[in-house]
Scaffold this active site. Structure first.
Site, PDB file in Angstrom:
ATOM      1  N   HIS A  84      41.079  28.620  50.379  1.00  0.00           N
ATOM      2  CA  HIS A  84      41.535  27.678  49.369  1.00  0.00           C
ATOM      3  C   HIS A  84      43.056  27.563  49.381  1.00  0.00           C
ATOM      4  CE1 HIS A  84      42.457  26.754  44.955  1.00  0.00           C
ATOM      5  NE2 HIS A  84      42.077  25.623  45.484  1.00  0.00           N
ATOM      6  N   HIS A 103      41.622  32.525  42.534  1.00  0.00           N
ATOM      7  CA  HIS A 103      40.760  31.521  41.920  1.00  0.00           C
ATOM      8  C   HIS A 103      39.282  31.872  42.060  1.00  0.00           C
ATOM      9  CE1 HIS A 103      44.560  29.379  42.881  1.00  0.00           C
ATOM     10  NE2 HIS A 103      44.435  29.095  41.603  1.00  0.00           N
TER      11      HIS A 103
END
Length: 153
Positions: A84, A103
């Site tokens: 990510h 995250h």
């Protein structure tokens, strides 16, 4: 003239084409990662590959695992950088998953490093391993690019 989605795909030459997995393989320098005798199931070994700026993680999953090497076909390794935003992942031995603390993307090392949930959508690049003379060596990178790189070379 209105063109249907199907006709547009035919014009583009992709109708009926199989969806291919991005297999980016880079044969790299052979780097010793660990001794077989020193590996403990579900205890990660951190190393860098293909260079010092690329953290990676080696795991003995303790049972035969997809693309595993070694006597039990249980040893795998992946880039430790989340797909990510490049945060370094950590292994959660209770869940048997690689977890991104930024995250909370979750990756399954027993299933080819696939992303199970989170904002990441790609699997972790697999570090290709070789076992010889009682040692585990990293020899290349397959299935995707290491985060932030234009090539795995």
């Amino acid at each position: 003239m209105v063109v249907s989605r199907r006709k547009a795909l035919v014009y583009l030459g992709v109708a009926g084409a199989p969806v291919a997995m991005r297999k980016v393989f880079a044969q790299g320098e052979r780097v010793k990662v660990a001794d077989l005798a020193g590996l403990v199931p579900l205890q990660p070994v951190s190393f860098s590959y293909p260079d010092e700026g690329s953290p990676a993680i080696l795991l003995d999953m303790g049972r035969p695992t997809y693309m595993g090497v070694g006597p039990k076909k249980s040893i795998v390794a992946y880039s430790a950088l989340c797909q990510h935003l490049g945060c370094p992942t950590a292994f959660d031995p209770k869940e048997k998953l690689l977890v991104c603390p930024c995250h909370i993307s979750l990756y399954d090392p027993a299933r080819g490093g696939i992303c199970l949930e989170g904002p990441a959508i790609s699997r972790l690049p697999r570090i290709v391993l070789e076992v010889a003379g009682g040692s585990v060596y990293a020899v290349g990178v397959a299935y995707g690019l290491i985060y932030g790189r234009a090539s795995n070379a």
